[in-house]
Write a protein that holds these residues in place. Structure first.
Motif, PDB file in Angstrom:
ATOM      1  N   SER A 289       0.789  -1.288  -0.080  1.00  9.04           N
ATOM      2  CA  SER A 289       0.061  -0.108   0.095  1.00  9.04           C
ATOM      3  C   SER A 289       0.690   1.286  -0.028  1.00  9.04           C
ATOM      4  O   SER A 289       0.683   2.373  -0.711  1.00  9.04           O
ATOM      5  CB  SER A 289      -0.983   0.139   1.061  1.00  9.04           C
ATOM      6  N   ASP A 290       1.904   1.133   0.536  1.00  7.01           N
ATOM      7  CA  ASP A 290       3.032   2.213   0.799  1.00  7.01           C
ATOM      8  C   ASP A 290       3.577   2.508  -0.659  1.00  7.01           C
ATOM      9  O   ASP A 290       3.716   3.603  -1.164  1.00  7.01           O
ATOM     10  CB  ASP A 290       4.218   1.958   1.764  1.00  7.01           C
ATOM     11  N   ILE A 291       3.990   1.242  -1.492  1.00  6.11           N
ATOM     12  CA  ILE A 291       4.320   1.478  -2.687  1.00  6.11           C
ATOM     13  C   ILE A 291       3.395   2.235  -3.863  1.00  6.11           C
ATOM     14  O   ILE A 291       3.672   2.940  -4.316  1.00  6.11           O
ATOM     15  CB  ILE A 291       5.077   0.135  -3.434  1.00  6.11           C
ATOM     16  N   TRP A 292       2.182   1.692  -3.667  1.00  4.30           N
ATOM     17  CA  TRP A 292       1.150   2.152  -4.269  1.00  4.30           C
ATOM     18  C   TRP A 292       0.865   3.687  -3.986  1.00  4.30           C
ATOM     19  O   TRP A 292       0.734   4.648  -4.953  1.00  4.30           O
ATOM     20  CB  TRP A 292      -0.161   1.571  -4.044  1.00  4.30           C
TER      21      TRP A 292
ATOM     22  N   ARG B 132       7.354   5.742   5.560  1.00  2.91           N
ATOM     23  CA  ARG B 132       7.431   4.340   5.736  1.00  2.91           C
ATOM     24  C   ARG B 132       8.341   3.383   4.834  1.00  2.91           C
ATOM     25  O   ARG B 132       9.116   2.521   5.238  1.00  2.91           O
ATOM     26  CB  ARG B 132       6.198   3.544   5.984  1.00  2.91           C
ATOM     27  N   LEU B 133       7.948   3.700   3.513  1.00  4.13           N
ATOM     28  CA  LEU B 133       8.619   3.180   2.455  1.00  4.13           C
ATOM     29  C   LEU B 133      10.212   3.313   2.461  1.00  4.13           C
ATOM     30  O   LEU B 133      11.159   2.765   2.510  1.00  4.13           O
ATOM     31  CB  LEU B 133       8.023   3.464   1.053  1.00  4.13           C
ATOM     32  N   GLU B 134      10.515   4.850   2.661  1.00  5.09           N
ATOM     33  CA  GLU B 134      11.923   5.037   2.584  1.00  5.09           C
ATOM     34  C   GLU B 134      12.614   4.348   3.813  1.00  5.09           C
ATOM     35  O   GLU B 134      13.633   4.209   3.564  1.00  5.09           O
ATOM     36  CB  GLU B 134      11.876   6.536   2.574  1.00  5.09           C
TER      37      GLU B 134
ATOM     38  N   ARG C 138       5.593  -1.198 -12.130  1.00  7.84           N
ATOM     39  CA  ARG C 138       5.412  -2.577 -12.638  1.00  7.84           C
ATOM     40  C   ARG C 138       4.547  -3.440 -11.718  1.00  7.84           C
ATOM     41  O   ARG C 138       3.636  -4.197 -12.075  1.00  7.84           O
ATOM     42  CB  ARG C 138       6.621  -3.618 -13.059  1.00  7.84           C
ATOM     43  N   MET C 139       4.743  -3.224 -10.435  1.00  9.62           N
ATOM     44  CA  MET C 139       3.803  -3.812  -9.574  1.00  9.62           C
ATOM     45  C   MET C 139       2.470  -3.452  -9.214  1.00  9.62           C
ATOM     46  O   MET C 139       1.587  -4.341  -9.424  1.00  9.62           O
ATOM     47  CB  MET C 139       4.655  -3.584  -8.019  1.00  9.62           C
ATOM     48  N   VAL C 140       2.414  -2.087  -9.646  1.00 10.56           N
ATOM     49  CA  VAL C 140       0.947  -1.951  -9.579  1.00 10.56           C
ATOM     50  C   VAL C 140       0.337  -2.176 -10.854  1.00 10.56           C
ATOM     51  O   VAL C 140      -0.926  -2.444 -10.808  1.00 10.56           O
ATOM     52  CB  VAL C 140       1.107  -0.052  -9.399  1.00 10.56           C
ATOM     53  N   GLU C 141       1.102  -2.120 -11.924  1.00  6.11           N
ATOM     54  CA  GLU C 141       0.303  -2.524 -13.023  1.00  6.11           C
ATOM     55  C   GLU C 141       0.066  -4.135 -13.060  1.00  6.11           C
ATOM     56  O   GLU C 141      -1.348  -4.497 -13.489  1.00  6.11           O
ATOM     57  CB  GLU C 141       1.113  -2.214 -14.475  1.00  6.11           C
ATOM     58  N   GLU C 142       0.853  -4.850 -12.339  1.00  7.15           N
ATOM     59  CA  GLU C 142       0.551  -6.215 -12.356  1.00  7.15           C
ATOM     60  C   GLU C 142      -0.786  -6.319 -11.389  1.00  7.15           C
ATOM     61  O   GLU C 142      -1.554  -7.305 -11.746  1.00  7.15           O
ATOM     62  CB  GLU C 142       1.742  -7.050 -11.673  1.00  7.15           C
ATOM     63  N   ALA C 143      -0.784  -5.610 -10.295  1.00 10.38           N
ATOM     64  CA  ALA C 143      -1.783  -5.776  -9.278  1.00 10.38           C
ATOM     65  C   ALA C 143      -3.184  -5.434 -10.000  1.00 10.38           C
ATOM     66  O   ALA C 143      -3.959  -5.968  -9.759  1.00 10.38           O
ATOM     67  CB  ALA C 143      -1.695  -4.697  -8.061  1.00 10.38           C
ATOM     68  N   ARG C 144      -3.223  -4.335 -10.747  1.00  6.17           N
ATOM     69  CA  ARG C 144      -4.430  -4.070 -11.582  1.00  6.17           C
ATOM     70  C   ARG C 144      -4.955  -5.014 -12.639  1.00  6.17           C
ATOM     71  O   ARG C 144      -5.832  -5.273 -12.769  1.00  6.17           O
ATOM     72  CB  ARG C 144      -3.992  -2.751 -12.213  1.00  6.17           C
ATOM     73  N   ALA C 145      -3.890  -5.701 -13.295  1.00  9.71           N
ATOM     74  CA  ALA C 145      -4.127  -6.767 -13.979  1.00  9.71           C
ATOM     75  C   ALA C 145      -4.840  -8.128 -13.263  1.00  9.71           C
ATOM     76  O   ALA C 145      -5.716  -8.504 -13.855  1.00  9.71           O
ATOM     77  CB  ALA C 145      -2.965  -7.186 -14.774  1.00  9.71           C
TER      78      ALA C 145
ATOM     79  N   VAL D 147     -13.522   8.944   8.980  1.00  9.49           N
ATOM     80  CA  VAL D 147     -12.751   7.596   8.828  1.00  9.49           C
ATOM     81  C   VAL D 147     -12.061   7.693   7.657  1.00  9.49           C
ATOM     82  O   VAL D 147     -12.542   8.108   6.400  1.00  9.49           O
ATOM     83  CB  VAL D 147     -13.701   6.736   8.801  1.00  9.49           C
ATOM     84  N   ASP D 148     -10.593   7.469   7.517  1.00  7.62           N
ATOM     85  CA  ASP D 148      -9.560   7.406   6.587  1.00  7.62           C
ATOM     86  C   ASP D 148      -9.960   6.095   5.790  1.00  7.62           C
ATOM     87  O   ASP D 148      -9.561   4.989   6.304  1.00  7.62           O
ATOM     88  CB  ASP D 148      -8.274   7.665   6.997  1.00  7.62           C
ATOM     89  N   LEU D 149     -10.319   5.894   4.615  1.00  2.65           N
ATOM     90  CA  LEU D 149     -10.895   4.788   3.904  1.00  2.65           C
ATOM     91  C   LEU D 149      -9.577   4.020   3.817  1.00  2.65           C
ATOM     92  O   LEU D 149      -9.543   2.605   4.045  1.00  2.65           O
ATOM     93  CB  LEU D 149     -11.272   5.035   2.375  1.00  2.65           C
ATOM     94  N   VAL D 150      -8.424   4.702   3.329  1.00  2.00           N
ATOM     95  CA  VAL D 150      -7.036   3.921   3.126  1.00  2.00           C
ATOM     96  C   VAL D 150      -6.431   3.128   4.377  1.00  2.00           C
ATOM     97  O   VAL D 150      -6.241   1.985   4.521  1.00  2.00           O
ATOM     98  CB  VAL D 150      -6.261   4.615   2.312  1.00  2.00           C
ATOM     99  N   GLU D 151      -6.331   4.122   5.341  1.00  5.09           N
ATOM    100  CA  GLU D 151      -5.621   3.778   6.350  1.00  5.09           C
ATOM    101  C   GLU D 151      -6.284   2.602   7.292  1.00  5.09           C
ATOM    102  O   GLU D 151      -5.743   1.964   7.968  1.00  5.09           O
ATOM    103  CB  GLU D 151      -5.123   5.000   7.401  1.00  5.09           C
TER     104      GLU D 151
END
Length: 317
Positions: A10-13, A44-46, A76-83, A137-141
């Motif tokens: 989710s952080d990469i996204w 967090r990702l850093e 590429r990871m995000v594109e694969e997740a969407r696929a 409410v934060d939908l993502v978090e």
């Protein structure tokens, strides 16, 4: 080195969205969350990778040298997740999985909870987790799939927001109270009555009404103030006074005669906005469980929700 874990996706996204959008604010808008939560995700990702991904300035955001390489892999990871998501949406025979829903305490208790058994009977493969809370409410978090929000300040640009029912308001009193104290003939007459208010009663501590295109304000001397619509309803039904309430809380009482519609010619302006909104994260491939839930809510609520039936009764002669 701490290293990546599956939860870091989710952080990469979020990182990819920031780069694509060119700013934390725009990425937050696209993901239906806040700028602060996006900033935390990138931080967090850093920390997990132990590299600096973005060069920040007051005017722009740019990729660091390491960030450019990592962004290509992340993209590429995000594109694969969407696929994967697209494939699942096309092959899934029916909605299933866990559906996490959020709404207010009053709306959840008064309307939504009673609707869930019928939804679960129609879609037995969907497990529902309903969270009732009177806060943003934060939908993502918080991992919420869809929130039914009642607020005049919902930012329709922060996520997809679909109206599923109107929000109407009425002045209500018990028959016993009106028998004892009389029925007010106009707005000014409310000064002679015991008024029950929700907290501080909204802007400037007053009740507002739309009358013939004009906005009128009345500031009640609250005999009782409660920060709960359901508790306010109970006090009203007990004969404590006249309350301004949303119809989803008091509509059934109006229909059965437990409560009386006071000054029906007035159109109160409520503090929870004008519509119940189904708010969900922007997603090209909306999960079936979310889509069928919103459709189900629209089917049972919609433009003429059952709690407003008393408003559509023909006037008695």
């Amino acid at each position: 080195m701490p290293g990546l874990t599956p939860r870091d996706f989710s952080d990469i996204w979020a990182f990819v969205r920031v780069v694509d959008a060119g700013s934390f604010s725009e990425a937050a808008r696209q993901m239906g969350t806040t700028k602060a939560s996006i900033s935390k995700a990138v931080a967090r990702l850093e920390a997990a990778l132990q590299v600096k991904l973005l060069n920040r300035s007051t005017r722009r955001i740019g990729l660091s040298e390491a960030g450019r390489d990592i962004h290509q892999h992340a993209l590429r990871m995000v594109e694969e997740a969407r696929a994967i998501e697209s494939t699942a949406a096309g092959q899934q025979s029916g909605p299933g999985g866990t559906l996490r829903v959020s709404t207010s305490m009053a709306f959840g208790n008064a309307q939504l909870a009673a609707l869930l058994p019928a939804f679960m009977a129609r879609y037995p493969a969907v497990r529902v987790v309903l969270q009732l809370q009177d806060r943003y409410v934060d939908l993502v978090e918080e991992g919420i799939d869809v929130a039914l929000r009642l607020s005049p300040k919902v930012d329709l640009m922060s996520a997809v927001a679909r109206p599923v029912a109107p929000l109407n308001y009425v002045l209500a009193a018990s028959p016993g109270y009106l028998e004892q104290y009389g029925v007010p003939a106009d707005l000014a007459a409310l000064h002679e009555h015991r008024c029950l208010t929700f907290g501080d009663s909204g802007p400037a501590g007053g009740w507002q009404f739309d009358v013939a295109g004009a906005r009128l304000q009345f500031k009640p001397a609250a005999a009782l103030a409660i920060n709960s619509s359901q508790a306010l309803r109970e006090a009203m039904l007990g004969g404590a006074g006249i309350a301004l309430l949303p119809t989803f809380v008091v509509g059934e009482d109006m229909r059965t005669g437990r409560a009386v519609h006071v000054l029906p010619a007035l159109a109160p302006v409520g503090m929870f906005g004008t519509h119940v909104l189904a708010v969900y994260r922007e997603n090209r491939f909306l999960p079936q469980k979310v889509r069928v839930f919103i459709d189900f809510v629209l089917e049972h609520f919609g433009e003429h929700p059952p709690w407003d039936a008393f408003l559509r009764r023909p006037a008695s002669r």
